[in-house]
Design an enzyme around this catalytic site. Sequence first.
Site, mmCIF file in Angstrom:
data_model
loop_
_atom_site.group_PDB
_atom_site.id
_atom_site.type_symbol
_atom_site.label_atom_id
_atom_site.label_comp_id
_atom_site.label_asym_id
_atom_site.label_seq_id
_atom_site.Cartn_x
_atom_site.Cartn_y
_atom_site.Cartn_z
ATOM 1 N N ASP A 18 0.826 -1.210 0.000
ATOM 2 C CA ASP A 18 0.000 0.000 0.000
ATOM 3 C C ASP A 18 0.860 1.260 0.000
ATOM 4 O O ASP A 18 1.967 1.269 0.548
ATOM 5 C CB ASP A 18 -0.920 -0.010 1.227
ATOM 6 N N HIS A 35 2.081 3.366 -9.079
ATOM 7 C CA HIS A 35 1.929 1.929 -9.341
ATOM 8 C C HIS A 35 3.116 1.401 -10.151
ATOM 9 O O HIS A 35 3.617 0.313 -9.880
ATOM 10 C CB HIS A 35 0.616 1.643 -10.086
ATOM 11 N N SER A 63 -7.418 -5.709 -4.914
ATOM 12 C CA SER A 63 -8.462 -6.300 -4.072
ATOM 13 C C SER A 63 -9.789 -6.338 -4.820
ATOM 14 O O SER A 63 -9.981 -5.625 -5.813
ATOM 15 C CB SER A 63 -8.622 -5.494 -2.776
ATOM 16 N N SER A 64 -10.705 -7.155 -4.307
ATOM 17 C CA SER A 64 -12.031 -7.225 -4.933
ATOM 18 C C SER A 64 -12.744 -5.877 -4.815
ATOM 19 O O SER A 64 -13.693 -5.607 -5.541
ATOM 20 C CB SER A 64 -12.859 -8.365 -4.325
ATOM 21 N N GLU A 65 -12.265 -5.021 -3.911
ATOM 22 C CA GLU A 65 -12.875 -3.687 -3.746
ATOM 23 C C GLU A 65 -12.206 -2.639 -4.638
ATOM 24 O O GLU A 65 -12.739 -1.543 -4.822
ATOM 25 C CB GLU A 65 -12.777 -3.238 -2.279
ATOM 26 N N TRP A 67 -11.983 -2.451 -7.711
ATOM 27 C CA TRP A 67 -12.782 -2.101 -8.903
ATOM 28 C C TRP A 67 -13.521 -0.789 -8.708
ATOM 29 O O TRP A 67 -13.985 -0.176 -9.657
ATOM 30 C CB TRP A 67 -13.814 -3.196 -9.200
ATOM 31 N N LEU A 129 10.820 -20.478 -4.646
ATOM 32 C CA LEU A 129 9.911 -19.577 -3.916
ATOM 33 C C LEU A 129 8.516 -19.667 -4.528
ATOM 34 O O LEU A 129 8.374 -19.657 -5.751
ATOM 35 C CB LEU A 129 10.425 -18.125 -4.052
ATOM 36 N N ARG A 192 -4.849 -1.550 8.933
ATOM 37 C CA ARG A 192 -6.025 -2.383 8.692
ATOM 38 C C ARG A 192 -5.688 -3.496 7.708
ATOM 39 O O ARG A 192 -4.673 -3.458 7.008
ATOM 40 C CB ARG A 192 -7.216 -1.560 8.212
#
Length: 245
Positions: A18, A35, A63-65, A67, A129, A192
């Site tokens: 993040d 990014h 993440s699925s969020e 989007w 790995l 979080r």
Amino acid sequence: MAARPEAGVPRHLAIVMDGNGRWAKQRLRPRTFGHHAGQKAVREAVEFCLRRGIASLTLFAFSSENWRRPPTEVSALMELFLKALDKEVDELHGNGVRIRFVGDLDAFAPELSARMRAAMERTSANTALNMNVAVNYGGRWDIAHAARLAAEAVARGEFSADDIDETRLHGYTCLADQPPLDLFIRTGGERRVSNFLLWQIAYAELYFTDTLWPDVDQACLDEALDDYARRERRYGRTGEQVAKG
Ligand code: IPE
Ligand code: IPE
Ligand code: MG
């Protein structure tokens, strides 16, 4: 061949990468610049895990969020994933890295999901790995998906609903074939979990750093591992019991 981990080194490390957007903002550049810059930190993390003999590295890439972000940012990220697949897979493969994408891959454009599947197949015999990249991943999705797979097995008559316990359900979650999650790192200052590995996090050690993802380097990861090495993992027991072994 995988390097042998030293004592006190996690076998499985997960990172919420993040802070890309804020890193770019500090430089008065668009979020996508952050990014792009974050890709170097991914290489640093892989190199770090190979050097320290860590068996599994699980990276939260989308993440699925996510989007919900502006469409321009989402498409820039998709473009970046495609380019990264083209650019990085050869070297990862050369270094013995087994790549796995975890998450609901069906939501991606067919070209992208096909390339993700091709990268997984190509590197599937590698052992230095396990690099797991969580894309369109959500911890709740993972648990719901596991429940659905178990229900399907019940419907096929493989076992009864009464046989579903934690061990059996665990077998259907993502990464069940890899070492348990030891250390969960989040960069970028937020404290979080943001729907990352909810099931797997049960007894992981948590480590938060204010360092923004594009600034993460070997020293930053060494610091996280030093902190981890000082933790006493009790799994519900007392410190005295742990000391006795
Ligand atoms: C994490 O960095 C990368 C992705 C979620 C894809 P962010 O883009 O969330 O960066 P911040 O948190 O806005 O700084
Ligand atoms: C979590 O970061 C997802 C990834 C790093 C891929 P976010 O930036 O999306 O999380 P929130 O929105 O701050 O909780
Ligand atoms: Mg963020």
